[in-house]
Each structure stands twice: as C-alpha cells, then as structure tokens.
Design a protein around this motif. Structure first.
Motif, PDB file in Angstrom:
ATOM      1  N   VAL A  73     -18.846  48.752 -15.540  1.00  0.00           N
ATOM      2  CA  VAL A  73     -17.927  49.781 -16.020  1.00  0.00           C
ATOM      3  C   VAL A  73     -18.508  50.422 -17.273  1.00  0.00           C
ATOM      4  O   VAL A  73     -19.331  49.818 -17.965  1.00  0.00           O
ATOM      5  CB  VAL A  73     -16.519  49.211 -16.328  1.00  0.00           C
ATOM      6  CG1 VAL A  73     -15.892  48.598 -15.090  1.00  0.00           C
ATOM      7  CG2 VAL A  73     -16.560  48.226 -17.470  1.00  0.00           C
ATOM      8  N   SER A  74     -18.069  51.637 -17.529  1.00  0.00           N
ATOM      9  CA  SER A  74     -18.506  52.338 -18.731  1.00  0.00           C
ATOM     10  C   SER A  74     -17.369  53.206 -19.239  1.00  0.00           C
ATOM     11  O   SER A  74     -16.720  53.908 -18.468  1.00  0.00           O
ATOM     12  CB  SER A  74     -19.720  53.221 -18.421  1.00  0.00           C
ATOM     13  OG  SER A  74     -20.042  54.015 -19.544  1.00  0.00           O
ATOM     14  N   PHE A  75     -17.150  53.144 -20.544  1.00  0.00           N
ATOM     15  CA  PHE A  75     -16.155  54.014 -21.163  1.00  0.00           C
ATOM     16  C   PHE A  75     -16.773  55.343 -21.542  1.00  0.00           C
ATOM     17  O   PHE A  75     -16.060  56.284 -21.872  1.00  0.00           O
ATOM     18  CB  PHE A  75     -15.549  53.343 -22.405  1.00  0.00           C
ATOM     19  CG  PHE A  75     -14.899  52.023 -22.106  1.00  0.00           C
ATOM     20  CD1 PHE A  75     -13.849  51.941 -21.206  1.00  0.00           C
ATOM     21  CD2 PHE A  75     -15.340  50.866 -22.709  1.00  0.00           C
ATOM     22  CE1 PHE A  75     -13.252  50.728 -20.920  1.00  0.00           C
ATOM     23  CE2 PHE A  75     -14.743  49.651 -22.436  1.00  0.00           C
ATOM     24  CZ  PHE A  75     -13.698  49.574 -21.543  1.00  0.00           C
ATOM     25  N   GLY A  76     -18.108  55.406 -21.514  1.00  0.00           N
ATOM     26  CA  GLY A  76     -18.804  56.646 -21.843  1.00  0.00           C
ATOM     27  C   GLY A  76     -18.356  57.181 -23.182  1.00  0.00           C
ATOM     28  O   GLY A  76     -18.330  56.465 -24.171  1.00  0.00           O
ATOM     29  N   HIS A  77     -17.961  58.423 -23.190  1.00  0.00           N
ATOM     30  CA  HIS A  77     -17.524  59.074 -24.427  1.00  0.00           C
ATOM     31  C   HIS A  77     -16.008  59.092 -24.538  1.00  0.00           C
ATOM     32  O   HIS A  77     -15.458  59.813 -25.359  1.00  0.00           O
ATOM     33  CB  HIS A  77     -18.071  60.497 -24.500  1.00  0.00           C
ATOM     34  CG  HIS A  77     -19.566  60.551 -24.475  1.00  0.00           C
ATOM     35  ND1 HIS A  77     -20.332  60.058 -25.507  1.00  0.00           N
ATOM     36  CD2 HIS A  77     -20.432  60.985 -23.534  1.00  0.00           C
ATOM     37  CE1 HIS A  77     -21.605  60.201 -25.207  1.00  0.00           C
ATOM     38  NE2 HIS A  77     -21.696  60.769 -24.019  1.00  0.00           N
ATOM     39  N   GLY A  79     -12.360  57.846 -25.525  1.00  0.00           N
ATOM     40  CA  GLY A  79     -11.713  57.052 -26.550  1.00  0.00           C
ATOM     41  C   GLY A  79     -12.428  57.047 -27.880  1.00  0.00           C
ATOM     42  O   GLY A  79     -13.608  57.346 -27.986  1.00  0.00           O
ATOM     43  N   THR A  80     -11.671  56.672 -28.890  1.00  0.00           N
ATOM     44  CA  THR A  80     -12.218  56.524 -30.232  1.00  0.00           C
ATOM     45  C   THR A  80     -12.949  55.189 -30.324  1.00  0.00           C
ATOM     46  O   THR A  80     -12.854  54.344 -29.431  1.00  0.00           O
ATOM     47  CB  THR A  80     -11.083  56.537 -31.270  1.00  0.00           C
ATOM     48  OG1 THR A  80     -10.255  55.378 -31.053  1.00  0.00           O
ATOM     49  CG2 THR A  80     -10.250  57.809 -31.179  1.00  0.00           C
ATOM     50  N   TRP A  87     -10.435  48.051 -25.843  1.00  0.00           N
ATOM     51  CA  TRP A  87     -10.744  47.912 -24.414  1.00  0.00           C
ATOM     52  C   TRP A  87     -11.753  46.802 -24.166  1.00  0.00           C
ATOM     53  O   TRP A  87     -11.639  46.058 -23.192  1.00  0.00           O
ATOM     54  CB  TRP A  87     -11.241  49.239 -23.849  1.00  0.00           C
ATOM     55  CG  TRP A  87     -10.248  50.370 -23.981  1.00  0.00           C
ATOM     56  CD1 TRP A  87      -8.885  50.281 -24.088  1.00  0.00           C
ATOM     57  CD2 TRP A  87     -10.539  51.760 -24.020  1.00  0.00           C
ATOM     58  NE1 TRP A  87      -8.322  51.526 -24.204  1.00  0.00           N
ATOM     59  CE2 TRP A  87      -9.313  52.459 -24.161  1.00  0.00           C
ATOM     60  CE3 TRP A  87     -11.719  52.494 -23.973  1.00  0.00           C
ATOM     61  CZ2 TRP A  87      -9.245  53.846 -24.225  1.00  0.00           C
ATOM     62  CZ3 TRP A  87     -11.647  53.883 -24.043  1.00  0.00           C
ATOM     63  CH2 TRP A  87     -10.417  54.544 -24.159  1.00  0.00           C
ATOM     64  N   ARG A  88     -12.736  46.680 -25.060  1.00  0.00           N
ATOM     65  CA  ARG A  88     -13.713  45.576 -24.911  1.00  0.00           C
ATOM     66  C   ARG A  88     -13.015  44.227 -25.080  1.00  0.00           C
ATOM     67  O   ARG A  88     -13.292  43.280 -24.352  1.00  0.00           O
ATOM     68  CB  ARG A  88     -14.859  45.739 -25.910  1.00  0.00           C
ATOM     69  CG  ARG A  88     -15.847  46.845 -25.539  1.00  0.00           C
ATOM     70  CD  ARG A  88     -17.095  46.820 -26.419  1.00  0.00           C
ATOM     71  NE  ARG A  88     -16.805  46.965 -27.843  1.00  0.00           N
ATOM     72  CZ  ARG A  88     -16.688  48.131 -28.464  1.00  0.00           C
ATOM     73  NH1 ARG A  88     -16.843  49.264 -27.811  1.00  0.00           N
ATOM     74  NH2 ARG A  88     -16.427  48.170 -29.768  1.00  0.00           N
ATOM     75  N   ARG A  89     -12.095  44.145 -26.034  1.00  0.00           N
ATOM     76  CA  ARG A  89     -11.373  42.888 -26.259  1.00  0.00           C
ATOM     77  C   ARG A  89     -10.482  42.548 -25.067  1.00  0.00           C
ATOM     78  O   ARG A  89     -10.323  41.374 -24.714  1.00  0.00           O
ATOM     79  CB  ARG A  89     -10.544  42.985 -27.554  1.00  0.00           C
ATOM     80  CG  ARG A  89      -9.673  41.787 -27.843  1.00  0.00           C
ATOM     81  CD  ARG A  89     -10.472  40.507 -28.028  1.00  0.00           C
ATOM     82  NE  ARG A  89      -9.612  39.375 -28.279  1.00  0.00           N
ATOM     83  CZ  ARG A  89      -9.226  38.486 -27.355  1.00  0.00           C
ATOM     84  NH1 ARG A  89      -9.628  38.592 -26.096  1.00  0.00           N
ATOM     85  NH2 ARG A  89      -8.426  37.483 -27.686  1.00  0.00           N
ATOM     86  N   LEU A  90      -9.909  43.555 -24.431  1.00  0.00           N
ATOM     87  CA  LEU A  90      -9.074  43.320 -23.244  1.00  0.00           C
ATOM     88  C   LEU A  90      -9.858  42.575 -22.159  1.00  0.00           C
ATOM     89  O   LEU A  90      -9.312  41.710 -21.479  1.00  0.00           O
ATOM     90  CB  LEU A  90      -8.555  44.643 -22.669  1.00  0.00           C
ATOM     91  CG  LEU A  90      -7.536  45.416 -23.493  1.00  0.00           C
ATOM     92  CD1 LEU A  90      -7.255  46.760 -22.846  1.00  0.00           C
ATOM     93  CD2 LEU A  90      -6.265  44.616 -23.691  1.00  0.00           C
ATOM     94  N   ASN A 121      -4.073  50.661 -25.532  1.00  0.00           N
ATOM     95  CA  ASN A 121      -3.797  50.029 -24.240  1.00  0.00           C
ATOM     96  C   ASN A 121      -3.349  51.076 -23.221  1.00  0.00           C
ATOM     97  O   ASN A 121      -3.795  51.074 -22.070  1.00  0.00           O
ATOM     98  CB  ASN A 121      -2.691  48.984 -24.422  1.00  0.00           C
ATOM     99  CG  ASN A 121      -3.057  47.639 -23.915  1.00  0.00           C
ATOM    100  OD1 ASN A 121      -4.221  47.281 -23.871  1.00  0.00           O
ATOM    101  ND2 ASN A 121      -2.061  46.871 -23.542  1.00  0.00           N
ATOM    102  N   GLY A 122      -2.457  51.955 -23.650  1.00  0.00           N
ATOM    103  CA  GLY A 122      -1.935  52.989 -22.761  1.00  0.00           C
ATOM    104  C   GLY A 122      -2.968  54.020 -22.344  1.00  0.00           C
ATOM    105  O   GLY A 122      -2.788  54.720 -21.349  1.00  0.00           O
ATOM    106  N   ARG A 123      -4.056  54.109 -23.086  1.00  0.00           N
ATOM    107  CA  ARG A 123      -5.115  55.076 -22.768  1.00  0.00           C
ATOM    108  C   ARG A 123      -6.317  54.424 -22.080  1.00  0.00           C
ATOM    109  O   ARG A 123      -7.338  55.074 -21.864  1.00  0.00           O
ATOM    110  CB  ARG A 123      -5.549  55.795 -24.039  1.00  0.00           C
ATOM    111  CG  ARG A 123      -4.507  56.766 -24.537  1.00  0.00           C
ATOM    112  CD  ARG A 123      -4.968  57.503 -25.778  1.00  0.00           C
ATOM    113  NE  ARG A 123      -4.052  58.539 -26.161  1.00  0.00           N
ATOM    114  CZ  ARG A 123      -2.916  58.371 -26.810  1.00  0.00           C
ATOM    115  NH1 ARG A 123      -2.533  57.157 -27.137  1.00  0.00           N
ATOM    116  NH2 ARG A 123      -2.149  59.378 -27.135  1.00  0.00           N
ATOM    117  N   ASN A 124      -6.188  53.156 -21.748  1.00  0.00           N
ATOM    118  CA  ASN A 124      -7.259  52.443 -21.052  1.00  0.00           C
ATOM    119  C   ASN A 124      -7.628  53.198 -19.772  1.00  0.00           C
ATOM    120  O   ASN A 124      -6.786  53.358 -18.895  1.00  0.00           O
ATOM    121  CB  ASN A 124      -6.789  51.020 -20.733  1.00  0.00           C
ATOM    122  CG  ASN A 124      -7.741  50.263 -19.836  1.00  0.00           C
ATOM    123  OD1 ASN A 124      -8.903  50.608 -19.685  1.00  0.00           O
ATOM    124  ND2 ASN A 124      -7.232  49.210 -19.229  1.00  0.00           N
TER     125      ASN A 124
END
Length: 166
Positions: A73-77, A79-80, A87-90, A121-124
């Motif tokens: 998975v990748s969050f790319g750009h 989120g802050t 998200w990494r901690r999740l 969390n809501g923006r995951n």
C-alpha cells in the motif's frame, strides 16, 4: 496508470484503486457505482497482480483465514505528515484488538490530539487494510466510522470482538 476494481463483500461493495503496483485507495462503494459503470470492473479477468492479490487477501480476511495483509500500500501524497503518522500506527494494531482514540493520540503526538487522530482516522484512504475500524472510544463504545458504525461493528465481530452499543 491507475486501475479501479469493485469487489462485493459481506459488508457491501468495496472500491479498490491501485497505481504502480500498490494499493492507493480502498473505500466503500454504492452498488449504483458498480452498476452504472464508474471507471472500474468487478471481474478479475485482466486485473493487475496487485489488484488480484488485494482481492485474494480480502476474501481470506472475510473468510476468517487471514489476520494480516501483505499487499503493498502507499499513501503517496495523500494526507498531512500527522495523518500519515496516524495511518502508519493503525497498521500496527493487531487483528482482534482495539486501541482507544486517546491511546492512539498519545502514540501520535500527545493526549490532547484525540480530535486530530479521529479526523485522521476518518480520512484514512485504505480502509480495512489500514484498520481504522480497530480504533474505539475510551469507554469501549465504537465511536464513529466513515463506512458507517454498522460496518465497523461487523468488521470487529469478524475479528472476534464484541463491542457494546452506545
């Protein structure tokens, strides 16, 4: 190139998006999105390897035979820096366990960051695989969930948890 795939699951349709051999989004979809032909497919013929892997792992998760995800998975750009930290901690919350928003806030910046953690969390962008459903209120109730509290409850029940209603 981005690829979109729709998957029907026991909790409803999921929209999976990949790019460059990684999953970049996993979200809930309405059946209308699938029926009306939003860019994407709902058969695996011709799907990329990462989409097929994601679908297989999700099927195994819903069947109860998978407790961790290996699909890249990748969050790319998205989120802050703070959101990405959350998200990494999740991803570190084990299957079948929960963490309170307050404890997550303490892990990610301080006990006064509960609201910021809840917003992150809501923006995951990658539901289920990045298990934001495992974060609950300090009093043991579910709290909120972007996919709906009913879906959150069903995911936690699949993982063997019994969370009391509000």
């Amino acid at each position: 190139m981005k690829e979109t795939y729709f998957m029907e699951t026991p909790i409803g349709w999921l929209k999976i998006v990949s790019e460059a051999d990684t999953i970049i989004a996993l979200d809930y979809a309405d059946e209308a999105d699938v029926v009306e032909g939003e860019d994407g497919r709902n058969d695996l013929e011709g799907a990329s390897g990462v989409i097929r892997q994601c679908v297989r792992e999700l099927e195994e998760y819903f069947a109860g035979s998978r407790t961790t995800f290996e699909v890249p998975v990748s969050f790319g750009h998205k989120g802050t820096e703070f959101q990405q930290k959350v998200w990494r901690r999740l991803r570190e919350i084990p299957y079948g366990e929960t963490l309170s928003y307050k404890a997550l806030a303490a892990d990610c910046g301080g006990p006064n960051h509960s609201r910021a953690v809840a917003n992150a969390n809501g923006r995951n962008p990658i539901s289920i695989i990045v298990p934001c459903h495992r974060v609950i209120a300090s009093d043991g109730t579910l709290g909120g969930y972007t996919g709906g509290v009913g879906k959150k409850r069903r995911l936690l029940e699949r993982e063997g948890l019994d969370i009391r209603p509000k």
